[in-house]
Design an enzyme around this catalytic site. Structure first.
Site, PDB file in Angstrom:
ATOM      1  N   HIS A   1      -7.444  -4.859  10.094  1.00  0.00           N
ATOM      2  CA  HIS A   1      -7.105  -4.772   8.800  1.00  0.00           C
ATOM      3  C   HIS A   1      -5.667  -5.252   8.405  1.00  0.00           C
ATOM      4  CE1 HIS A   1      -5.060  -0.492   9.788  1.00  0.00           C
ATOM      5  NE2 HIS A   1      -3.886  -1.425   9.390  1.00  0.00           N
TER       6      HIS A   1
ATOM      7  N   GLU B   1      -9.735  -2.065   5.068  1.00  0.00           N
ATOM      8  CA  GLU B   1     -10.393  -1.843   6.372  1.00  0.00           C
ATOM      9  C   GLU B   1     -11.492  -2.700   6.633  1.00  0.00           C
ATOM     10  OE1 GLU B   1      -9.077   0.024   8.466  1.00  0.00           O
ATOM     11  OE2 GLU B   1      -8.276   1.920   7.682  1.00  0.00           O
TER      12      GLU B   1
ATOM     13  N   ASN C   1      -7.664  -2.827  14.216  1.00  0.00           N
ATOM     14  CA  ASN C   1      -9.014  -3.207  13.733  1.00  0.00           C
ATOM     15  C   ASN C   1      -9.057  -4.462  12.962  1.00  0.00           C
ATOM     16  OD1 ASN C   1      -8.068  -2.306  11.266  1.00  0.00           O
ATOM     17  ND2 ASN C   1      -9.673  -0.573  11.298  1.00  0.00           N
TER      18      ASN C   1
ATOM     19  N   ASP D   1       0.734  -1.146   0.043  1.00  0.00           N
ATOM     20  CA  ASP D   1      -0.020   0.041  -0.084  1.00  0.00           C
ATOM     21  C   ASP D   1       0.867   1.138   0.081  1.00  0.00           C
ATOM     22  OD1 ASP D   1       0.995  -0.507   2.377  1.00  0.00           O
ATOM     23  OD2 ASP D   1      -1.041  -0.804   3.237  1.00  0.00           O
TER      24      ASP D   1
HETATM   25  C1  F6R Z   1       1.530  -1.512   6.134  1.00  0.00           C
HETATM   26  C2  F6R Z   1       0.277  -2.097   5.916  1.00  0.00           C
HETATM   27  C3  F6R Z   1      -0.700  -1.982   7.479  1.00  0.00           C
HETATM   28  C4  F6R Z   1       0.327  -2.504   8.781  1.00  0.00           C
HETATM   29  C5  F6R Z   1      -0.662  -2.308   9.888  1.00  0.00           C
HETATM   30  C6  F6R Z   1       0.054  -2.584  11.220  1.00  0.00           C
HETATM   31  O1  F6R Z   1       1.914  -1.541   4.763  1.00  0.00           O
HETATM   32  O2  F6R Z   1      -0.273  -2.545   5.242  1.00  0.00           O
HETATM   33  O3  F6R Z   1      -1.495  -3.170   7.279  1.00  0.00           O
HETATM   34  O4  F6R Z   1       0.789  -3.668   8.588  1.00  0.00           O
HETATM   35  O5  F6R Z   1      -1.373  -1.171  10.023  1.00  0.00           O
HETATM   36  O6  F6R Z   1       1.139  -1.427  11.210  1.00  0.00           O
HETATM   37  P1  F6R Z   1       2.053  -1.505  12.383  1.00  0.00           P
HETATM   38  O7  F6R Z   1       3.074  -2.466  11.920  1.00  0.00           O
HETATM   39  O8  F6R Z   1       2.766  -0.393  12.287  1.00  0.00           O
HETATM   40  O9  F6R Z   1       1.540  -1.588  13.743  1.00  0.00           O
END
Ligand code: F6R
Length: 234
Positions: A130, A135, A128, A62
């Site tokens: 994701h 989401e 959450n 992403d």
């Molecule tokens: C990042 C991504 C997100 C993160 C998730 C956890 O490329 O795709 O899904 O893996 O938000 O983020 P952290 O590791 O910062 O807790």
């Protein structure tokens, strides 16, 4: 799903690297990569390793809409800093958050994924549930798409920006359908903030309200969790 419990993020990064190394030594060339705090220890081990990825392809999950690759908060910048500048890959793909036609950019990214099926996908998980920026409520058959970030994701990501107003409101994300096509998936989760999502992902029903729950349907997933992230598991 296979679950590996580790003491902390450092050990988690090492465990993830062992799995990645097995894939690498088996000749796998295409790696799906994530940003955020979670994979940092894995990338450190990759950098220190003697594995040579110069014949490999990476495809990131992403990118924020509206940020250029030179912006320090962009995921392209993160990847260059945390991995590619130290461990070059042959080709590295991150969605273009500055594309003037975001729908066309999504189609371009899907074509890249189709042309380069992902052998080994690294995932983190949001509080959450994701994965990528898919989401809660995202259809399971979704391919690359534009996402309106939820208030909880914006709040969680605020730590990287000087103010909440600076956090982009939209992102481009690989879809759940594409993630599920990866041949092998390794999801990492560290810290108590992830405990609820991990419990729901592993022990709850498969539901679009908890995007990561779809991984129960994938034949080759390893979940690496520290004790805090595993603390609500039965
Ligand atoms: C990042 C991504 C997100 C993160 C998730 C956890 O490329 O795709 O899904 O893996 O938000 O983020 P952290 O590791 O910062 O807790």
């Amino acid at each position: 799903m296979k679950i590996i419990q580790v003491q902390n993020a450092v050990e988690g990064g090492q465990q993830a690297f062992e799995l990645l190394k097995q894939a690498f030594l088996a000749g796998k060339k295409t790696y799906g990569l994530a940003t955020g705090g979670t994979p940092e220890t894995l990338y450190q081990v990759m950098i220190q390793s003697d594995l040579d990825f110069s014949d490999c392809i990476s495809i990131n999950l992403d990118e924020y809409v509206g940020l250029s690759g030179e912006n320090e908060q962009s995921y392209r910048y993160y990847m260059n800093q945390h991995l590619f500048d130290h461990k070059p890959f042959k080709e590295t793909y991150v969605p273009n958050g500055l594309a003037s036609d975001l729908t066309a950019e999504c189609a371009r990214y899907d074509a890249i994924i189709q042309a380069n099926p992902i052998d080994f996908q690294i995932l983190g998980i949001g509080e959450n549930g994701h994965i990528g920026f898919n989401e809660p409520g995202t259809p399971f058959d979704q391919t690359t798409h534009v996402v309106a970030l939820t208030p909880s994701t914006i709040a969680a990501n605020q730590r990287y920006f000087t103010s909440k107003e600076e956090v982009p409101t939209h992102a481009l994300s690989m879809g759940i359908a594409s993630i599920m096509q990866s041949k092998e998936i390794v999801l990492l989760a560290f810290g108590e903030k992830k405990a609820q999502a991990i419990q729901a992902m592993l022990e709850g029903e498969v539901t679009e309200s908890l995007p990561a729950s779809i991984l129960q349907k994938h034949p080759n997933v390893t979940v690496i969790v520290d004790q805090k992230a595993a603390s609500l598991l039965n």
